[in-house]
Design a protein around this motif. Structure first.
Motif, PDB file in Angstrom:
ATOM      1  N   ALA A   1      67.083  78.580  23.914  1.00  0.00           N
ATOM      2  CA  ALA A   1      67.094  79.798  23.120  1.00  0.00           C
ATOM      3  C   ALA A   1      66.311  79.588  21.822  1.00  0.00           C
ATOM      4  CB  ALA A   1      68.543  80.182  22.809  1.00  0.00           C
ATOM      5  N   VAL A   2      66.091  80.666  21.120  1.00  0.00           N
ATOM      6  CA  VAL A   2      65.331  80.583  19.874  1.00  0.00           C
ATOM      7  C   VAL A   2      65.954  79.606  18.874  1.00  0.00           C
ATOM      8  CG1 VAL A   2      64.560  81.896  17.863  1.00  0.00           C
ATOM      9  CG2 VAL A   2      64.335  82.886  20.155  1.00  0.00           C
ATOM     10  N   PRO A   3      67.286  79.619  18.702  1.00  0.00           N
ATOM     11  CA  PRO A   3      67.887  78.665  17.746  1.00  0.00           C
ATOM     12  C   PRO A   3      67.888  77.224  18.249  1.00  0.00           C
ATOM     13  CG  PRO A   3      69.340  80.544  18.134  1.00  0.00           C
ATOM     14  CD  PRO A   3      68.287  80.559  19.206  1.00  0.00           C
ATOM     15  N   GLY A   4      67.587  77.040  19.543  1.00  0.00           N
ATOM     16  CA  GLY A   4      67.535  75.688  20.079  1.00  0.00           C
ATOM     17  C   GLY A   4      68.625  75.338  21.061  1.00  0.00           C
ATOM     18  N   ASN A   5      69.529  76.271  21.356  1.00  0.00           N
ATOM     19  CA  ASN A   5      70.575  76.016  22.352  1.00  0.00           C
ATOM     20  C   ASN A   5      69.916  75.778  23.706  1.00  0.00           C
ATOM     21  OD1 ASN A   5      71.104  78.204  20.330  1.00  0.00           O
ATOM     22  ND2 ASN A   5      73.215  77.647  20.825  1.00  0.00           N
ATOM     23  N   THR A   6      70.373  74.772  24.411  1.00  0.00           N
ATOM     24  CA  THR A   6      69.759  74.427  25.684  1.00  0.00           C
ATOM     25  C   THR A   6      70.745  74.531  26.843  1.00  0.00           C
ATOM     26  OG1 THR A   6      70.275  72.090  25.320  1.00  0.00           O
ATOM     27  CG2 THR A   6      68.101  72.855  24.614  1.00  0.00           C
ATOM     28  N   GLN A   7      70.164  74.716  28.017  1.00  0.00           N
ATOM     29  CA  GLN A   7      70.935  74.760  29.255  1.00  0.00           C
ATOM     30  C   GLN A   7      70.134  74.012  30.301  1.00  0.00           C
ATOM     31  OE1 GLN A   7      71.565  78.695  30.755  1.00  0.00           O
ATOM     32  NE2 GLN A   7      72.755  78.034  32.524  1.00  0.00           N
ATOM     33  N   TYR A   8      70.851  73.215  31.126  1.00  0.00           N
ATOM     34  CA  TYR A   8      70.181  72.428  32.148  1.00  0.00           C
ATOM     35  C   TYR A   8      70.858  72.614  33.500  1.00  0.00           C
ATOM     36  CZ  TYR A   8      67.945  69.805  28.351  1.00  0.00           C
ATOM     37  OH  TYR A   8      67.216  69.445  27.248  1.00  0.00           O
ATOM     38  N   ALA A   9      70.042  72.559  34.540  1.00  0.00           N
ATOM     39  CA  ALA A   9      70.601  72.448  35.878  1.00  0.00           C
ATOM     40  C   ALA A   9      71.251  71.077  36.002  1.00  0.00           C
ATOM     41  CB  ALA A   9      69.509  72.608  36.918  1.00  0.00           C
ATOM     42  N   ASP A  10      72.244  70.973  36.868  1.00  0.00           N
ATOM     43  CA  ASP A  10      72.957  69.698  36.992  1.00  0.00           C
ATOM     44  C   ASP A  10      72.018  68.546  37.332  1.00  0.00           C
ATOM     45  OD1 ASP A  10      76.030  71.076  38.462  1.00  0.00           O
ATOM     46  OD2 ASP A  10      75.384  70.841  36.381  1.00  0.00           O
ATOM     47  N   TYR A  11      71.024  68.802  38.172  1.00  0.00           N
ATOM     48  CA  TYR A  11      70.127  67.714  38.594  1.00  0.00           C
ATOM     49  C   TYR A  11      69.210  67.269  37.464  1.00  0.00           C
ATOM     50  CZ  TYR A  11      66.721  71.478  39.060  1.00  0.00           C
ATOM     51  OH  TYR A  11      65.909  72.537  38.814  1.00  0.00           O
ATOM     52  N   ALA A  12      69.090  68.112  36.430  1.00  0.00           N
ATOM     53  CA  ALA A  12      68.195  67.800  35.322  1.00  0.00           C
ATOM     54  C   ALA A  12      68.910  67.084  34.166  1.00  0.00           C
ATOM     55  CB  ALA A  12      67.544  69.069  34.807  1.00  0.00           C
ATOM     56  N   LYS A  13      70.213  67.208  34.126  1.00  0.00           N
ATOM     57  CA  LYS A  13      70.963  66.621  33.022  1.00  0.00           C
ATOM     58  C   LYS A  13      70.792  65.100  32.992  1.00  0.00           C
ATOM     59  CE  LYS A  13      74.484  70.249  32.961  1.00  0.00           C
ATOM     60  NZ  LYS A  13      75.903  70.601  33.223  1.00  0.00           N
ATOM     61  N   GLY A  14      70.463  64.597  31.821  1.00  0.00           N
ATOM     62  CA  GLY A  14      70.295  63.163  31.655  1.00  0.00           C
ATOM     63  C   GLY A  14      68.915  62.643  31.991  1.00  0.00           C
ATOM     64  N   ARG A  15      68.106  63.465  32.657  1.00  0.00           N
ATOM     65  CA  ARG A  15      66.750  63.036  33.018  1.00  0.00           C
ATOM     66  C   ARG A  15      65.676  63.883  32.346  1.00  0.00           C
ATOM     67  NH1 ARG A  15      64.926  63.233  38.302  1.00  0.00           N
ATOM     68  NH2 ARG A  15      66.176  65.093  38.768  1.00  0.00           N
ATOM     69  N   PHE A  16      65.951  65.181  32.200  1.00  0.00           N
ATOM     70  CA  PHE A  16      64.966  66.100  31.636  1.00  0.00           C
ATOM     71  C   PHE A  16      65.422  66.565  30.254  1.00  0.00           C
ATOM     72  CE2 PHE A  16      63.647  67.871  36.089  1.00  0.00           C
ATOM     73  CZ  PHE A  16      63.298  66.596  36.482  1.00  0.00           C
ATOM     74  N   THR A  17      64.439  66.817  29.390  1.00  0.00           N
ATOM     75  CA  THR A  17      64.728  67.347  28.063  1.00  0.00           C
ATOM     76  C   THR A  17      63.783  68.493  27.756  1.00  0.00           C
ATOM     77  OG1 THR A  17      65.441  65.167  27.279  1.00  0.00           O
ATOM     78  CG2 THR A  17      64.928  66.827  25.614  1.00  0.00           C
ATOM     79  N   ILE A  18      64.359  69.628  27.415  1.00  0.00           N
ATOM     80  CA  ILE A  18      63.552  70.786  27.029  1.00  0.00           C
ATOM     81  C   ILE A  18      63.551  70.904  25.519  1.00  0.00           C
ATOM     82  CG2 ILE A  18      65.482  72.426  27.172  1.00  0.00           C
ATOM     83  CD1 ILE A  18      63.460  74.476  28.306  1.00  0.00           C
ATOM     84  N   SER A  19      62.407  71.289  24.983  1.00  0.00           N
ATOM     85  CA  SER A  19      62.298  71.487  23.547  1.00  0.00           C
ATOM     86  C   SER A  19      61.266  72.566  23.292  1.00  0.00           C
ATOM     87  CB  SER A  19      61.894  70.184  22.848  1.00  0.00           C
ATOM     88  OG  SER A  19      60.635  69.728  23.314  1.00  0.00           O
ATOM     89  N   ARG A  20      61.261  73.084  22.083  1.00  0.00           N
ATOM     90  CA  ARG A  20      60.280  74.121  21.754  1.00  0.00           C
ATOM     91  C   ARG A  20      59.809  73.951  20.330  1.00  0.00           C
ATOM     92  NH1 ARG A  20      62.921  79.851  22.563  1.00  0.00           N
ATOM     93  NH2 ARG A  20      60.997  80.565  21.530  1.00  0.00           N
ATOM     94  N   ASP A  21      58.556  74.357  20.140  1.00  0.00           N
ATOM     95  CA  ASP A  21      57.957  74.374  18.809  1.00  0.00           C
ATOM     96  C   ASP A  21      57.653  75.832  18.509  1.00  0.00           C
ATOM     97  OD1 ASP A  21      56.351  74.305  16.564  1.00  0.00           O
ATOM     98  OD2 ASP A  21      55.298  72.492  17.183  1.00  0.00           O
ATOM     99  N   ASN A  22      58.500  76.459  17.728  1.00  0.00           N
ATOM    100  CA  ASN A  22      58.345  77.882  17.463  1.00  0.00           C
ATOM    101  C   ASN A  22      57.085  78.188  16.652  1.00  0.00           C
ATOM    102  OD1 ASN A  22      60.693  78.542  18.867  1.00  0.00           O
ATOM    103  ND2 ASN A  22      61.986  78.297  17.058  1.00  0.00           N
ATOM    104  N   THR A  23      56.591  77.213  15.926  1.00  0.00           N
ATOM    105  CA  THR A  23      55.375  77.447  15.151  1.00  0.00           C
ATOM    106  C   THR A  23      54.151  77.533  16.065  1.00  0.00           C
ATOM    107  OG1 THR A  23      54.914  75.104  14.793  1.00  0.00           O
ATOM    108  CG2 THR A  23      56.352  76.203  13.198  1.00  0.00           C
ATOM    109  N   LYS A  24      54.262  76.933  17.238  1.00  0.00           N
ATOM    110  CA  LYS A  24      53.157  76.942  18.203  1.00  0.00           C
ATOM    111  C   LYS A  24      53.453  77.806  19.424  1.00  0.00           C
ATOM    112  CE  LYS A  24      51.670  72.248  17.011  1.00  0.00           C
ATOM    113  NZ  LYS A  24      51.421  70.876  17.528  1.00  0.00           N
ATOM    114  N   ASN A  25      54.628  78.447  19.445  1.00  0.00           N
ATOM    115  CA  ASN A  25      55.041  79.237  20.620  1.00  0.00           C
ATOM    116  C   ASN A  25      54.921  78.413  21.896  1.00  0.00           C
ATOM    117  OD1 ASN A  25      55.684  81.595  19.180  1.00  0.00           O
ATOM    118  ND2 ASN A  25      53.549  82.271  19.225  1.00  0.00           N
ATOM    119  N   THR A  26      55.350  77.187  21.825  1.00  0.00           N
ATOM    120  CA  THR A  26      55.196  76.263  22.942  1.00  0.00           C
ATOM    121  C   THR A  26      56.549  75.651  23.308  1.00  0.00           C
ATOM    122  OG1 THR A  26      52.929  75.741  22.312  1.00  0.00           O
ATOM    123  CG2 THR A  26      54.049  74.168  23.734  1.00  0.00           C
TER     124      THR A  26
END
Length: 122
Positions: A53-78
């Motif tokens: 989410a915009v504030p940084g709250n994250t949600q992961y599929a069970d298979y992704a937990k512990g292996r994948f990390t999502i992040s965002r740079d709002n200044t770059k819309n990335t």
């Protein structure tokens, strides 16, 4: 009009890592949108990998937990997806999405990128 462009896919050996990136452009509304990654393997339905989410709250599929990390740079819309300890089952086309409400995805109101292929194979 929002445009999303993914990059970073490719061929990697089992146990390896990849970092996907999704750059958004076209509208200032991007700063107000949640962003996420979905994937679709041949013969399977598209499924959620992770979302942020915009504030940084994250949600992961069970298979992704512990292996994948999502992040965002709002200044770059990335939005980024760091994938570690990759397995052959992670082989799929990975799609970036942006939406105001999670229900927008089912209603066809979300924005989507063109996808980037991730292949995990020795």
């Amino acid at each position: 009009q929002v445009q999303l462009v993914e990059s970073g896919g490719g061929l990697v050996q089992p146990g390896g890592s990849l970092r996907l990136a999704c750059a958004g452009s076209g509208s200032s509304i991007l700063r107000s949108l949640a962003m996420g990654w979905y994937r679709q393997a041949p013969g399977k339905q598209r499924e959620l990998v992770a979302s942020i989410a915009v504030p940084g709250n994250t949600q992961y599929a069970d298979y992704a937990k512990g292996r994948f990390t999502i992040s965002r740079d709002n200044t770059k819309n990335t939005v980024y997806l760091q994938m570690n300890s990759l397995k052959p089952d992670d082989t799929a086309a990975y799609y970036c999405t942006a939406y105001l409400l999670v229900s927008d995805i089912a209603r066809g109101r979300a924005y989507w990128g063109q996808g980037t292929q991730v292949t995990v194979s020795s």
